[in-house]
Motif scaffolding. Structure first.
Motif, PDB file in Angstrom:
ATOM      1  N   SER A   1      49.353 -12.008   5.089  1.00  0.00           N
ATOM      2  CA  SER A   1      49.756 -13.254   5.761  1.00  0.00           C
ATOM      3  C   SER A   1      49.654 -14.468   4.851  1.00  0.00           C
ATOM      4  N   GLY A   2      48.613 -14.519   4.002  1.00  0.00           N
ATOM      5  CA  GLY A   2      48.479 -15.663   3.100  1.00  0.00           C
ATOM      6  C   GLY A   2      49.628 -15.752   2.119  1.00  0.00           C
ATOM      7  N   TRP A   3      50.025 -14.624   1.557  1.00  0.00           N
ATOM      8  CA  TRP A   3      51.141 -14.581   0.607  1.00  0.00           C
ATOM      9  C   TRP A   3      52.457 -14.947   1.289  1.00  0.00           C
ATOM     10  N   LEU A   4      52.682 -14.419   2.490  1.00  0.00           N
ATOM     11  CA  LEU A   4      53.916 -14.723   3.214  1.00  0.00           C
ATOM     12  C   LEU A   4      53.977 -16.194   3.595  1.00  0.00           C
ATOM     13  N   SER A   5      52.833 -16.764   3.986  1.00  0.00           N
ATOM     14  CA  SER A   5      52.800 -18.183   4.343  1.00  0.00           C
ATOM     15  C   SER A   5      53.149 -19.069   3.156  1.00  0.00           C
TER      16      SER A   5
ATOM     17  N   GLY B   1      50.064 -11.637  11.887  1.00  0.00           N
ATOM     18  CA  GLY B   1      50.006 -12.914  11.187  1.00  0.00           C
ATOM     19  C   GLY B   1      49.391 -14.043  11.985  1.00  0.00           C
ATOM     20  N   LEU B   2      49.121 -13.822  13.277  1.00  0.00           N
ATOM     21  CA  LEU B   2      48.641 -14.907  14.133  1.00  0.00           C
ATOM     22  C   LEU B   2      47.189 -15.280  13.863  1.00  0.00           C
ATOM     23  N   GLN B   3      46.309 -14.296  13.823  1.00  0.00           N
ATOM     24  CA  GLN B   3      44.881 -14.597  13.649  1.00  0.00           C
ATOM     25  C   GLN B   3      44.582 -15.276  12.314  1.00  0.00           C
TER      26      GLN B   3
ATOM     27  N   ALA C   1      42.159 -16.186   2.425  1.00  0.00           N
ATOM     28  CA  ALA C   1      40.823 -15.818   2.888  1.00  0.00           C
ATOM     29  C   ALA C   1      40.841 -15.371   4.343  1.00  0.00           C
ATOM     30  N   SER C   2      41.592 -16.080   5.189  1.00  0.00           N
ATOM     31  CA  SER C   2      41.616 -15.745   6.616  1.00  0.00           C
ATOM     32  C   SER C   2      42.245 -14.373   6.851  1.00  0.00           C
ATOM     33  N   GLY C   3      43.247 -14.018   6.032  1.00  0.00           N
ATOM     34  CA  GLY C   3      43.853 -12.695   6.168  1.00  0.00           C
ATOM     35  C   GLY C   3      42.858 -11.589   5.894  1.00  0.00           C
TER      36      GLY C   3
END
Length: 529
Positions: free
Chosen positions: A77-81, A126-128, A409-411
């Motif tokens: 998710s971090g990379w996609l964001s 990807g939400l959390q 980090a969150s991912g």
């Protein structure tokens, strides 16, 4: 002042245009529904199988497919964001989750439902991480504890109420409505997100044309995590390594993940930033989050199963036994968030680990005659420990990381919790089955002709059967059936106690690990930029 310093100051001074608490509530809505969907379909599997003319084993892929795609997207998710923008990525995930939920509800057969669940899991994955990153950027470090408390209410309570809510919907309507209820929440979340959320100035969006996509890393991450999730979900059902399918997947999983670690560590533009684990506070936070997921989902599976199979509770009654724990978490999380502004996360983590392990050891005193109040009280004590863990772990994880690393980090943090939950469920189900067999064998060894207590019990049961119209004592098989049923229940009870003891020891073993974290100031530590 240099331009670099000016940019730094502007980034530090940046605050969202609207009240951050409104943003927190807006992004929590969709996350709550996503976490709810990891458990809400469990009780509806028999209805889904019957409605779609599928076998019970086939229907379990409805759960597995969701978890697999969810696990793959979490660390990406971090990379996609960074490519599409955090706001656009979050809105895209909500839209995909909502549309696929609608399609799940309309699915005419099992194959279609599984495909739609894969899409739903990808959107939900990807939400959390996105919500956590948004909260970490929206709130200053001193107030992150309170922000993560709101997030914690969704993530911790949703799995607990999922089975009860799913059972109620299925009994009163149809299983399709467990997916349809996501639609209005998803639409409302998209509307709020589009109006309220904005990417911070230090969030640098990369141009896709200038980005070299690491297809090798992407492929092996998907292969390794997908195989791991299938192993954990199907292992017990397939008798683990007695199955060639599980053994083959294990080899694929281990080789893929080892390759990912080596490849991503050396890659200039990695899909997953493993260098974050160089910060020992972040590494310890991930371990603690893994163990929290292990204990949370492991015990959330055990308690309803125990109350329904051994105490004779209905699904609704077992849900009610868990409900006070959910309310306890909701009430305590804001308090924990406030305490983080006064105390360092380490002290709250120590308290949480001690209380959680105590609650699990307390459950080893359960027996077949305990009351509803005893079960509910044990869950409340457990909820206190979880409340003092979830928010401090999240707060400590971001304390020493650069703000631009929040998404990556969150991912990883959410992946740790999800994998920990899957491992916890897998371990307790396997141990419950195997320890029941061990205890049944041990107890059965006392069923001998020379056992005076047994013979007296059989005579008493024979007279009872005769008084209800049965034959003379010694001629009916009913007393032996009653004895066998008693043995089975006692063996299962002892297996549950073994599981609670294992979970308690696993959490207690984490107490020394807390001291490996760096010392930080109250209010979430000092972020290094």
């Amino acid at each position: 002042m240099s331009s670099a310093s000016a940019t730094f100051d502007n980034a530090e001074a940046w605050r969202p245009a609207v009240n951050p608490w409104i943003i927190a509530i807006a992004v929590t809505l969709a996350t709550f529904m996503e976490v709810l969907d990891t458990s809400i379909a469990n009780v509806a599997l028999p209805h889904i199988a019957g409605s779609l003319s599928a076998g019970q084993d086939e229907s379990t892929w409805v759960l597995t497919s969701y978890l697999v795609s969810n696990a793959i997207v979490l660390p990406l998710s971090g990379w996609l964001s960074s490519i599409v923008g955090r706001k656009n990525f979050y809105m895209g995930c909500v839209a995909l989750f909502t549309i696929s939920s609608f399609l799940c509800g309309l699915a005419p057969n099992l194959a279609t439902l599984i495909i739609c669940r894969i899409l739903q899991g990808a959107g939900g994955g990807g939400l959390q991480p996105s919500e956590q990153a948004i909260l970490a950027d929206t709130f200053p470090p001193a107030k992150r504890g309170m922000a993560f408390a709101v997030y914690g209410m969704a993530v911790v309570t949703a799995p607990a109420i999922g089975p009860s809510l799913g059972g109620w919907i299925t009994d009163n309507f149809t299983w399709r409505w467990i997916f349809f209820i996501n639609i209005p929440v998803g639409i409302f979340s998209i509307l709020l997100t589009s109006r309220l959320i904005q990417d911070p100035p230090y969030f640098k969006r990369r141009k896709l044309s200038e980005t070299k996509i690491d297809y090798v890393g992407l492929g092996f991450v998907a292969l390794g995590l997908g195989a791991l999730q299938i192993i954990l979900d199907k292992g017990q059902r397939e008798d683990w390594f007695e199955s060639n399918f599980i053994a083959t997947l294990t080899v694929v999983c281990v080789c893929s993940l080892l390759f990912v670690i080596i490849w991503e560590w050396r890659h200039k533009d990695p899909i997953i930033d493993l260098h974050l684990f160089s910060d020992r506070t972040f590494a310890v936070s991930n371990l603690l989050m893994f163990m929290l997921g292990f204990a949370l989902l492991g015990s959330t599976l055990l308690l309803p199963l125990f109350s329904q199979t051994l105490l004779g509770y209905t699904a609704a009654e077992s849900g009610l036994a868990l409900m006070p724990g959910g309310f306890t978490i909701i009430l305590l999380l804001p308090l924990v968030g406030f305490l983080l502004s006064r105390y360092t996360p380490r002290w709250l983590l120590l308290l949480g680990l001690i209380v959680l392990s105590f609650s699990l050891f307390h459950m080893t005193s359960f027996d077949l005659q305990i009351s509803f109040r005893t079960v509910a009280t044990a869950r409340v004590i457990q909820a206190v420990g979880m409340a003092f863990l979830f928010v401090p772990i999240n707060t400590a994880a971001y304390a020493f990381l650069p703000r631009e690393k929040n998404n990556a980090a969150s991912g990883l943090m959410n992946l740790a919790r999800n994998i920990g939950g899957s491992v916890g469920i897998s371990v307790v189900t396997t141990m419950l089955d195997r320890r029941t067999q061990v205890h049944l064998s041990n107890l059965s060894s006392h069923i001998t002709a020379g056992n005076a207590s047994l013979q007296e019990r059989l005579r008493a049961l024979g007279l009872l059967v005769q008084s209800h119209g049965g034959g003379p004592p010694g001629t009916s098989a009913v007393p032996w059936a009653i004895i066998q049923g008693t043995l089975n229940r006692q063996a299962t009870m002892l297996a549950f106690i073994d599981n609670f003891w294992l979970l308690g020891m696993a959490i207690l073993a984490m107490v020394p690990v807390v001291f490996l974290m760096k010392k930080s100031k109250p209010g979430g530590g000092i972020a290094v930029h």
